[in-house]
Scaffold this active site. Structure first.
Site, mmCIF file in Angstrom:
data_model
loop_
_atom_site.group_PDB
_atom_site.id
_atom_site.type_symbol
_atom_site.label_atom_id
_atom_site.label_comp_id
_atom_site.label_asym_id
_atom_site.label_seq_id
_atom_site.Cartn_x
_atom_site.Cartn_y
_atom_site.Cartn_z
ATOM 1 N N LYS A 22 0.819 -1.212 0.000
ATOM 2 C CA LYS A 22 0.000 0.000 0.000
ATOM 3 C C LYS A 22 0.853 1.262 0.000
ATOM 4 C CE LYS A 22 -2.128 -1.377 3.697
ATOM 5 N NZ LYS A 22 -1.501 -2.717 3.709
ATOM 6 N N LYS A 148 2.243 -6.462 -7.375
ATOM 7 C CA LYS A 148 3.456 -7.290 -7.459
ATOM 8 C C LYS A 148 3.354 -8.307 -8.600
ATOM 9 C CE LYS A 148 4.186 -6.750 -2.474
ATOM 10 N NZ LYS A 148 4.708 -7.291 -1.231
ATOM 11 N N SER A 459 -35.233 -11.175 59.984
ATOM 12 C CA SER A 459 -33.833 -10.790 59.843
ATOM 13 C C SER A 459 -33.013 -12.051 59.569
ATOM 14 C CB SER A 459 -33.365 -10.120 61.137
ATOM 15 O OG SER A 459 -31.989 -9.818 61.032
ATOM 16 N N SER A 531 -40.432 -5.360 57.872
ATOM 17 C CA SER A 531 -41.840 -4.933 57.826
ATOM 18 C C SER A 531 -42.783 -6.003 58.396
ATOM 19 C CB SER A 531 -42.228 -4.533 56.396
ATOM 20 O OG SER A 531 -41.807 -5.475 55.444
#
Lengths: 626, 264
Positions: A22, A148, A459, A531
């Site tokens: 390139k 090439k 808990s 709760s």
């Protein structure tokens, strides 16, 4: 106007596998068209001599010392030259796999591409990937250069073989290159001058091929897309600025802004130091306009005409190329950049990952670096976008991690409806929409309804563990979700409350009200409080008006005491905590919870899954996807 | 839209992105033709008003004509003008060649200015066609805390999506003129009637093609006394623009080293 000033310019990128020539092509092209700056040839000679190597054309573009020392192009560069017909910008793109991000940076701005293939080595991995990416980047004008040729004795059959193979490959992408040119870039055969050593070839030389391409301008004949870049108020004018990406408009036109669905007429086109006052504008121009009404408009909205507006959606498919170091994975969130809009999106699904070599695809759970894939992206906010094939500029996007761009992609809306209708309240008076957001619109945008997941239990039953895990998982799946954490609430909203029975009841009442507000706002609030009283939970249920989901996290007192993650049972047994639920104060188990998760039987993972399944069934709205 | 309109539109877009995305922006005004075009484009982008600090990092060695130009137009264009001085030569890297050390003063001056005022974005009028290392730049280029450029690992930039969100302590260089060429600049100056320093026009058979410090900038042979003549001359020449700038060519990588260290 000086005739020279309107000379056309074509931007051409040079791509292909590493070492297929390139940079040599560029050097030779400049030499043969007489475009090399004075002294450059001598400078390159000196650099080569210093390194004891033969003359190397690549040094013209490989301007970094490290590029020259390693003989490899690292970053893309641009350089100008001209043919008799017009001016060219040549973009050199690195061919090494590691520098794909630089190749894309270079190629994304090109009108046309030259793709090099080494005649000896033939089609290599990057030859294919670059072809694939050019297609994804929307570059339609391509010449394939078989370079090439001197190394294969200028053999016509070798050229034919590579051409057939590559055509077959590109066919799978629906791409057909304009030309195949046999070339020896080093010697200049078929570059600017026709080769005397390949009499069998009658097609164009490289410069003839280039001269036949056209600059790709922003389309003026497609629907208007004017993304809002900013809103200025430097003086008494309120100027909305942006660049017209497609279409055109005139003063007096009615504009629709998406996704906010606001409309107004264009009062004026503003400019500085331009003769006369413009009344029309078209694709490509960076403009400023004022409206006949003072709308609140932000960067990221797309202005269009009312009759051909962009699509609105919160979910879309993108064909992406992935540049991130880490693979892209389902559940990851990235910043979507589409025109001037920036908005988080979550990867909902990876549909297929492509193999650029074989053009086959397979399902995948991640997209590796430099991978190409079809992915489904979901946004929390409504997006305005277009089908990539129809309107390229409003149908493509980038993904970023907040700092770096990680991907680019093209939108495909196949199989997805436009959600604009779901959002618009059917009403004669359009202006009311701004002030009324119906619940259905929030759900449509979020992909789920609002709700309260009220975890209750002793808990140590596992409420907090499950709440945090469920929050994380729902978030990853694109839900708007938030855990109301006990300590956080007590630090702020409930800072004035203690632990007396009255204060506890008030604590729960406030949490119930706040959770209900979250639900009303379209989010999922998760609460994890003991709760213990049915009446408190009943009050929270009423506040949430039908969006309340009681989830009983069940475990008996013995199990909980055994777990005792915070050491509270021990303290309570020692008498250090008065009125401890389950020991010295009652816990009223729910009699009709929406969901019971017994954590004695289920491990954490199974418990989480049960809750997620519940959410997917009861809170998610039927997915538009699939 | 013609070619100049397209160049202008892209630059305006970038300037507006910088204004929207970055908090404290310094627009570098070197008093040369390119940065005059840049100030002009900012006035276009923001409707006559330049919402950035416009700064001159002064080496104290510019031509008197440049200082006179600066003082006049800072006022006439109503700029929010900032002048900062460069530190003395002794503070620069002694391993650099002589002219490069002179240029390195500017890098240090810029670094000090950024630190002193807390700028997070610096707009510079460099172009890809000026010099091969600049050809590899991005529109929005992240810089380390000392202003260094990690050119080996630049972020991707495509479809006008720029990397504008940076970690604290770093800053962005913004290059709104990256896609312009020298001839484009002159054609635009001609079309828009943008004032430039007289030194660009030939006197006694010589003119300056690029303006830097007096002691390291050389004039070229030329009879171009008008912009049209300059354009005609540039169309014909193959001599590089910065041929008169000694610092670029003292060693093979002199300019790369300067830029990696934070030079514009």
């Amino acid at each position: 106007m000086n005739a020279q000033a309107v000379r056309e310019q074509l931007r051409t990128v040079i791509v292909g596998h590493v070492d297929h020539g390139k940079s040599t092509l560029v050097g030779r092209l400049f030499h043969d068209t007489g475009s090399l700056p004075e002294g450059k040839l001598e400078a390159i000679k000196a650099m080569c001599e210093r390194r004891g190597m033969p003359f190397e054309w690549a040094f013209l573009m490989d301007s970094f010392q490290s590029e020259r020392d390693q003989g490899i192009t690292i970053d893309t560069a641009q350089i100008w030259f001209k043919t008799k017909k017009r001016d060219y910008v040549i973009i050199d793109a690195p061919g090494h796999r590691e520098f794909i991000k630089n190749m894309i940076t270079g190629a994304s701005s090109a009108d046309a591409a030259l793709l090099l293939i080494d005649a000896g080595h033939g089609i290599q991995q990057q030859s294919r990937l670059h072809g694939f990416l050019l297609n994804l980047l929307g570059i339609k004008q391509v010449a394939v250069l078989v370079n090439k040729m001197d190394l294969v004795g200028f053999d016509a059959s070798r050229f034919g073989e590579i051409r057939e193979q590559y055509i077959r490959y590109l066919d799978g992408l629906g791409v057909r290159p304009d030309y195949f040119v046999p070339l020896s870039a080093r010697d200049g055969d078929n570059l600017v001058n026709r080769s005397t050593r390949m009499g069998w070839y009658s097609g164009p030389t490289v410069t003839e091929a280039l001269d036949s391409f056209h600059p790709t301008l922003r389309p003026t004949d497609l629907p208007l897309r004017l993304p809002v870049q900013d809103v200025y108020k430097f003086d008494d004018r309120r100027i909305i600025v942006g660049r017209v990406e497609s279409g055109r408009f005139s003063v007096g036109d009615q504009l629709l802004f998406s996704p906010s669905n606001k409309t107004a007429r264009i009062a004026s086109i503003e400019s500085w130091h331009r003769p006369g006052k413009a009344v029309v504008a078209q694709a490509g121009q960076s403009v400023g306009i004022t409206l006949d009404e003072q709308l609140f408009i932000e960067r990221g909205e797309i202005a269009s005409h009312v009759q051909d507006a962009p699509r609105e959606t919160s979910v879309f498919r993108g064909r992406i190329f992935w540049l991130g170091q880490e693979p892209l994975r389902v559940g990851n969130t990235y910043q979507l950049k589409l025109l001037t809009r920036s908005s988080p999106v979550t990867v909902q699904k990876i549909e297929r990952v492509f193999d650029a070599d074989s053009l086959t695809d397979r399902p995948g759970v991640e997209v590796p670096r430099h991978g190409v894939a079809d992915v489904i992206l979901r946004s929390h906010a409504m997006l305005a976008l277009d089908e990539g094939r129809t309107l390229a500029r409003s149908g493509r996007f980038a993904l970023s991690d907040g700092h770096n761009i990680l991907a680019g992609g093209v939108v495909s809306m196949e199989g997805y409806p436009d959600q604009r209708d779901a959002l618009t309240v059917k009403s004669q008076n359009l202006r009311r929409v701004e002030h009324r957001v119906p619940e259905a619109a929030r759900s449509a945008r979020n992909g789920h309804r609002g709700g309260v997941l009220w975890f209750t239990g002793l808990s140590g039953a596992g409420k907090s563990t499950l709440a945090m895990a469920v929050e994380q998982e729902l978030f990853a799946r694109g839900y708007h979700v938030y855990v109301l954490d006990g300590d956080n609430v007590r630090h702020g909203l409930n800072a004035n409350l203690g632990f007396s029975p009255d204060d506890r009841a008030e604590n729960i009442r406030r949490i119930g009200e706040v959770a209900a507000l979250f639900a009303d706002a379209g989010m999922i609030a998760i609460t994890a409080f003991i709760s213990p009283y049915r009446s408190d939970r009943q009050r929270a249920r009423e506040a949430a008006k039908g969006a309340f989901h009681e989830i009983y996290v069940e475990a008996d007192i013995e199990t909980c005491e055994q777990r005792d993650p915070k050491g509270l049972y021990k303290k309570a047994r020692r008498g250090e905590i008065a009125e401890f639920t389950g020991l010295t104060a009652p816990y009223e188990a729910p009699d009709a919870a929406e969901l019971t998760v017994d954590t004695r039987d289920l491990d954490v993972e199974k418990s989480i899954k049960r809750i997620l399944d519940y959410v997917e069934r009861h809170i998610a709205i039927a997915s538009q996807v699939r | 839209m013609d070619h100049l309109d397209q160049l202008e539109s892209q630059s305006v877009y970038i300037l507006r992105e910088a204004f929207n995305r970055i908090d404290k922006v310094l627009l570098l005004w070197s008093l040369g033709k390119d940065s005059n075009v840049m100030v002009w484009l900012a006035r276009k982008a923001f409707f006559g008003h330049v919402p950035f600090v416009v700064g001159h990092i002064d080496t104290g060695r510019k031509f008197p004509e440049m200082y006179a130009f600066r003082d006049r137009y800072a006022k006439e264009w109503n700029l929010n003008f900032l002048k900062e001085d460069c530190p003395p030569m002794e503070e620069t890297d002694p391993t650099l060649p002589r002219a490069a050390r002179s240029a390195a003063r500017k890098t240090l001056g810029l670094r000090n200015t950024i630190a002193k005022h807390g700028f997070t974005g610096v707009i510079a009028g460099i172009r890809r066609d000026e010099e091969a290392v600049r050809a590899k730049e991005r529109y929005f280029s992240p810089r380390g805390d000392a202003g260094q450029w990690d050119f080996r690992d630049q972020p991707p930039e495509f479809w006008d999506h720029f990397n504008t969100d940076l970690p604290p302590g770093t800053h962005l260089r913004i290059h709104p003129l990256l896609h312009w060429t020298e001839v484009d600049i002159w054609r635009y100056i001609e079309r828009e009637r943008i004032p430039v320093v007289d030194l660009y026009f030939a006197r006694n058979g010589k003119r300056y093609r690029s303006l830097g410090d007096q002691d390291i900038t050389n004039p070229m042979a030329s009879n171009a006394t008008t912009i049209a003549e300059i354009i005609a001359e540039l169309e014909a020449t193959r001599a590089p623009e910065r041929a008169g700038r000694a610092m670029d060519r003292e060693t093979e990588d002199a300019f790369e080293r300067l830029r990696a260290d934070g030079y514009m």
